[in-house]
Write an enzyme that holds these catalytic residues in place. Structure first.
Site, PDB file in Angstrom:
ATOM      1  N   ARG A   1       0.868  -1.250  -0.055  1.00  0.00           N
ATOM      2  CA  ARG A   1       0.170  -0.064   0.031  1.00  0.00           C
ATOM      3  C   ARG A   1       0.829   1.240   0.040  1.00  0.00           C
ATOM      4  O   ARG A   1       0.381   2.176  -0.695  1.00  0.00           O
ATOM      5  CB  ARG A   1      -1.101  -0.099   1.184  1.00  0.00           C
ATOM      6  CG  ARG A   1      -1.771   1.293   1.460  1.00  0.00           C
ATOM      7  CD  ARG A   1      -3.132   1.052   2.133  1.00  0.00           C
ATOM      8  NE  ARG A   1      -3.017   0.354   3.411  1.00  0.00           N
ATOM      9  CZ  ARG A   1      -2.434   0.668   4.422  1.00  0.00           C
ATOM     10  NH1 ARG A   1      -2.002   1.983   4.666  1.00  0.00           N
ATOM     11  NH2 ARG A   1      -2.399   0.053   5.772  1.00  0.00           N
TER      12      ARG A   1
ATOM     13  N   TYR B   1     -15.193  16.279 -16.479  1.00  0.00           N
ATOM     14  CA  TYR B   1     -15.769  14.824 -16.376  1.00  0.00           C
ATOM     15  C   TYR B   1     -16.669  14.516 -15.169  1.00  0.00           C
ATOM     16  O   TYR B   1     -16.373  15.154 -14.001  1.00  0.00           O
ATOM     17  CB  TYR B   1     -14.454  13.797 -16.005  1.00  0.00           C
ATOM     18  CG  TYR B   1     -14.683  12.558 -16.097  1.00  0.00           C
ATOM     19  CD1 TYR B   1     -15.196  11.632 -17.152  1.00  0.00           C
ATOM     20  CD2 TYR B   1     -14.843  11.827 -14.729  1.00  0.00           C
ATOM     21  CE1 TYR B   1     -15.599  10.384 -17.026  1.00  0.00           C
ATOM     22  CE2 TYR B   1     -15.064  10.413 -14.761  1.00  0.00           C
ATOM     23  CZ  TYR B   1     -15.490   9.757 -15.768  1.00  0.00           C
ATOM     24  OH  TYR B   1     -15.929   8.274 -15.813  1.00  0.00           O
TER      25      TYR B   1
END
Ligand code: PLP
Length: 377
Positions: A51, A103
């Site tokens: 991560r 967007y």
């Protein structure tokens, strides 16, 4: 391999060295989630936990930084999470100016979540520089532009917006997903951050999701975005990084063909009696053509939209008759796609009901034009 090489050479070569363990030329895929500590608790290779970072991610980020001319590049699980990370890293009370044709996913996040994150936002037409100047307040920290935009292909002037942002003590972020670094270099034009959905042209084959933030300066804001990615887990898988790096190797040649095909399709549609409007910056009549010609190199991209006479019903019928263009969302892959944006954008949609968006693929342009001709007949 240095930045002095030209873009296509960098895309083909940057970051490649034969794997020391095997001599392999293709990069090895390292899926490990955890990495051994040194006896003194140090990290011999700087890797701790997937991560936090991984070898395939680091390799991709180095190549992405080279291609965008960035001081630092970060790869995320999706384009949406790359963008929302930049929003969440803003200080409380900050104001964000976002383009009206951004967007739809970012506008949806803005409408619902930004206030809960103590960030205010205003929607402005970024092609209207006076409107942008008028919308700026002492709290404005980020201008969010997208050029060419999705789905109306609006073009805004990156250098002019950067000047306005910097005069106000704000940063300029440019979503360059439609253009890719092969056609447009926002950081060289003065932008502070470039955003890409790597799901589109960078991956290029419709089989991987990813997002990119590329920073002109490796500053405190970049560090906060990095910390957010690490803590919230917006990290992409190593396999996603591996696939996007493979996609980047062919980016310039794919984009060249996408541009050529889109230009041919746009010119055909413009001359068709059943088409009311064509939105493609490569057409001289497009309102953003001059700016696009100045700030894009080598073409105007593979995306366009057009408005069918007769509105929603007529547009859906045309989409249904197309055979080579698959009716599906997304863009930037090898095959051509068509989509009725108003149907899928929902409440935040600003798309005209007669509008169809095309992602023009890598087929022979003559076959694409034939398909559109039969669907519009
Ligand atoms: C698709 C897209 C995004 C969002 O990216 P995802 O990878 O789908 O999360 C952002 N900006 C533009 C312009 C896009 O086309």
């Amino acid at each position: 391999m240095t930045r002095t090489h030209r873009f296509d050479t960098l895309a083909a070569h940057a970051g490649v060295a034969p794997d020391p363990a095997s001599g392999a030329l293709a990069p090895p895929l390292q899926l490990a989630t955890t990495f051994e500590h040194a006896p003194d608790a140090g990290l011999p290779q700087d890797y701790l936990y997937q991560r936090y970072g991984s070898p395939n991610q680091a390799q991709l980020e180095q190549v992405l930084a080279t291609l965008d001319g960035a001081a630092r590049s970060m790869f995320f699980a999706t384009g949406m999470t790359a963008g929302t990370t930049a929003m969440q890293a803003l200080p409380p009370g900050a104001e964000l100016l976002i383009a009206d044709d951004t967007y739809f996913g970012y506008r949806a996040v803005g409408a619902k979540w930004l206030e809960r994150w103590s960030v205010r936002h205003r929607v402005v037409d970024m092609t209207d520089l006076d409107a942008v100047r008028a919308a700026i307040s002492p709290d404005t920290r980020l201008l969010w532009a997208e050029t060419p935009s999705n789905p109306l292909l609006k073009v805004c002037d990156i250098a002019a917006l950067a000047d306005i942002a910097h005069a106000a003590g704000a940063r300029l972020l440019v979503d360059g997903t439609f253009a890719t670094p092969a056609l447009q270099q926002p950081l060289a034009l003065g932008a502070d951050i470039v955003l890409h959905s790597a799901t589109k042209y960078l991956g290029g084959h419709g089989d991987v999701m990813g997002g990119v933030l590329a920073f002109a300066d490796d500053d405190g804001f970049a560090a906060e975005c990095h910390e957010l990615r690490r803590q919230t887990g917006n990290t992409a898988s190593p396999f996603a990084a591996w696939l996007v790096l493979r996609g980047l190797r062919t980016l310039p040649v794919r984009v060249e063909r996408h541009c050529r095909n889109a230009q041919a399709v746009a010119e055909f549609l413009q001359a068709h009696p059943k088409v009311e409007a064509v939105h493609y910056p490569g057409l001289p009549g497009h309102p953003g053509h001059a700016v696009a010609a100045r700030q894009m190199q080598g073409g105007f991209g593979g995306m366009l939209s057009f408005e069918v006479a007769g509105g929603r019903e007529a547009a859906l019928a045309v989409a249904g008759r197309l055979a080579l263009f698959t009716n599906a969302t997304s863009l930037g892959s090898t095959e051509s796609l068509v989509e009725h944006r108003a149907s899928i954008e929902g409440a935040q949609s600003a798309s005209p009901q007669g509008l169809l968006r095309l992602s023009v693929g890598l087929e022979d342009a003559r076959d694409l034009v034939d398909d559109l001709a039969q669907a519009l007949a």
